[in-house]
Design a protein around this motif. Structure first.
Motif, PDB file in Angstrom:
ATOM      1  N   MET A  54       0.818  -1.206   0.000  1.00 46.49           N
ATOM      2  CA  MET A  54       0.000   0.000   0.000  1.00 46.49           C
ATOM      3  C   MET A  54       0.856   1.262   0.000  1.00 46.49           C
ATOM      4  N   VAL A  55       1.998   1.209  -0.679  1.00 43.14           N
ATOM      5  CA  VAL A  55       2.841   2.389  -0.846  1.00 43.14           C
ATOM      6  C   VAL A  55       2.670   2.882  -2.281  1.00 43.14           C
ATOM      7  N   PHE A  56       2.288   4.162  -2.441  1.00 45.75           N
ATOM      8  CA  PHE A  56       2.058   4.754  -3.756  1.00 45.75           C
ATOM      9  C   PHE A  56       3.036   5.905  -3.969  1.00 45.75           C
ATOM     10  N   ASN A  57       3.405   6.119  -5.233  1.00 49.70           N
ATOM     11  CA  ASN A  57       4.355   7.174  -5.547  1.00 49.70           C
ATOM     12  C   ASN A  57       3.654   8.314  -6.279  1.00 49.70           C
ATOM     13  N   GLY A  58       3.888   9.539  -5.820  1.00 49.42           N
ATOM     14  CA  GLY A  58       3.322  10.720  -6.474  1.00 49.42           C
ATOM     15  C   GLY A  58       1.883  10.988  -6.066  1.00 49.42           C
ATOM     16  N   ARG A  59       1.293  11.969  -6.720  1.00 46.89           N
ATOM     17  CA  ARG A  59      -0.060  12.435  -6.371  1.00 46.89           C
ATOM     18  C   ARG A  59      -1.046  11.272  -6.275  1.00 46.89           C
ATOM     19  N   THR A  60      -1.775  11.224  -5.162  1.00 45.00           N
ATOM     20  CA  THR A  60      -2.697  10.114  -4.922  1.00 45.00           C
ATOM     21  C   THR A  60      -4.029  10.646  -4.425  1.00 45.00           C
ATOM     22  N   CYS A  61      -5.094  10.274  -5.123  1.00 45.92           N
ATOM     23  CA  CYS A  61      -6.445  10.695  -4.756  1.00 45.92           C
ATOM     24  C   CYS A  61      -7.158   9.514  -4.099  1.00 45.92           C
TER      25      CYS A  61
END
Length: 533
Positions: free
Chosen positions: A232-239
């Motif tokens: 559950m690690v996301f890179n950059g803009r996250t909505c």
């Protein structure tokens, strides 16, 4: 002349008998005294050991609390055999004796863990000693509001309400007639311009007190480790849109909206967003940078979750996974699905009592977490940003208005830079106000190196209230509006209605950050009659 002598032979024996009897009596007395003293010493030693065993029981339970602050909430079936005996209050062997422990966890109104521990020796089961300790771990979320620095010109003023314990490591600034319904503490100093005649109406739980600082962590990177366990690690803009047990996520410039179940896919209950950590932007729409570690979030949560960003978190009143500008607002911020709050336990509070109600027996203002929609009343959210947590004011991901640049993400390459310069500084894009009149936020908010505030707080007209149930912890207090210093009325932005989520005295958002000087405070320690226990 004859001399006559008395015959004294017959008197020696009685004297010997008397002396022997006296010596025998003294001997028996000495033996009885020695035996009594031995018994007393033995009982005293047993009593001392019984107290030591009672303390051992307390320390055994405290060890588990240090390992897991929510240890008292773990179901006994999930524990090993020995630990289960401890939490079930069974007698546990220890050295030359036993101890047993009874624990009462904190509640909405009783804010401490109460540990009652009884000890006794094997040789004397009736000689028992019992201690009672009330303890509390230092936590940011025990307050509705914590700040490292309150800024140089930010005030609590008329119309502001703080429903829960308040603390600042800096200088507390109060004027006019705000209302503090619970304890108020500070570590740096106080600039109190409240008139003496108004103090009892402003500080409803007593005047502010100076206390020790709460140590702020440097960043939120520890949360990333938990998110990695569930990918559950996301890179950059996250909505992110909270849709009950489901979390809808749109990352980067993707057209796809992915859905994850908290209960099935996010076992460790943490989402983490990494990327660029630039916090200061030239324009209001630079926050939409695809590479920035920014989170945009709103919706209704059913469950427990912590969302963390290496940069900023923006709370919106619109589903941020839908980039076209909607015709109307569908949300009011962030709410819980199965949990509601009220000043009264029966949920009948109205008006000002909706957030705090006086309990005349305990002489405190109370707040309660109640069930709704058939839920379990256990929903809890943490929003943790390395920099700011802001209520979003202007702009949206994709404009469809005339005279606005039709670009999904405001991402430009160097070829377009000459046009970009003209567009930004000459044409001036239209600022679309996406902030609602009133906004509801159910969450524990943590701005590690920044603050919680309203984006462009000094632009536009006045709004209504920020109604927050939970906690705000921030490094530097930020503005949510401007006000008239004469009458306290808002000129721009929001008024504050901050209320503490009372469950956070004993339950916390998943893996929420703790003070660096964390430890258990002993609020009360006493011995009671073991026979009354």
């Amino acid at each position: 002349m004859k001399k006559h002598y008395k015959n004294e032979k017959g008197i020696v024996l009685p004297i010997v008998v008397i002396v022997f009897s006296i010596m025998l009596i003294l001997g028996f007395s000495l033996m009885n005294t020695t035996d009594s003293e031995t018994k007393i010493n033995k009982r005293d030693e047993e009593s001392k050991r019984a107290l030591q065993y009672a303390e051992a029981g307390y320390n055994a339970y405290l060890w588990h609390l240090n390992d897991d602050v929510n240890f008292y909430s773990i179901e006994p079936e999930k524990l090993d055999k020995d630990t289960r005996k401890l939490v079930n209050g069974e007698a546990i062997k220890f050295k030359g004796g036993f101890y047993k422990v009874k624990v009462e966890k904190p509640s909405d109104t009783d804010r401490y863990v109460k540990i009652t521990s009884t000890g006794w020796t094997k040789s004397n089961l009736s000689n028992k000693r019992t201690i009672v300790a009330k303890i509390r771990k230092k936590q940011f979320v025990h307050q509705v509001y914590v700040s490292e620095n309150d800024g140089s010109n930010i005030w609590w003023t008329s119309g502001d309400e703080c429903h829960g314990p308040y603390h600042t490591n800096g200088v507390l600034r109060v004027q006019k007639t705000p209302k503090f319904y619970d304890t108020v503490t500070y570590s740096g100093g106080i600039d109190d311009q409240v008139r003496t005649s108004n103090k009892e109406h402003v500080y409803l739980a007593g005047e502010p007190k100076k206390v020790e600082k709460l140590g702020f962590p440097k960043n939120n990177e520890d949360l990333k480790k938990w998110a990695e366990k569930d990918n559950m690690v996301f890179n950059g803009r996250t909505c992110i849109y909270l849709d009950g047990d489901n979390v809808k996520i749109r990352n980067g410039n993707s057209k796809e909206i992915k859905s994850y179940s908290i209960s099935q896919n996010i076992k460790n209950c943490v989402i983490y967003v990494e990327g660029n950590q630039k916090n200061e932007y030239r324009n209001f729409y630079d926050k939409f940078d695809l590479n920035a570690a920014n989170v945009f979030v709103s919706g209704t949560l059913n469950g427990k979750l912590t969302i963390a960003a290496e940069n900023n978190i923006y709370i919106t009143a619109i589903d941020p996974t839908i980039w076209d500008m909607p015709e109307y607002f569908t949300d009011k911020g962030i709410e819980y699905y199965g949990t509601k709050f009220n000043g009264k336990k029966d949920g009948t509070g109205t008006g000002s009592e909706e957030m705090s109600a006086l309990d005349s027996e305990k002489n405190i203002y109370t707040r309660y977490a109640l069930k709704k929609n058939g839920g379990d009343g256990k929903d809890m959210l943490g929003l943790v940003a390395n920099n700011d947590v802001m209520i979003m004011h202007y702009g949206w991901f994709k404009y469809k208005n005339e005279n606005d640049l039709d670009d999904e993400s405001y991402q430009y390459d160097w070829v377009k830079e000459h046009y970009l310069f003209w567009y930004r500084w000459v044409k001036v894009p239209k600022k679309i106000d996406v902030a609602p009149k009133d906004i509801i936020i159910d969450s524990a908010i943590f701005a590690v190196n920044g603050g919680f505030g309203f984006e462009d707080y000094d632009i536009g007209g006045s709004k209504g209230h920020i109604v927050l149930w939970g906690n705000i912890t921030q490094n530097k207090r930020k503005e949510v509006g401007t006000f008239n210093s004469n009458n306290g009325e808002n000129i721009t932005g929001y008024k504050k209605k901050y209320a503490h989520d009372p469950r956070m005295f004993y339950d916390y958002p998943p893996h929420i950050l703790e003070p660096t000087n964390v430890g258990w405070e002993v609020i009360e320690w006493k011995e009671i009659d073991a026979h009354l226990h």
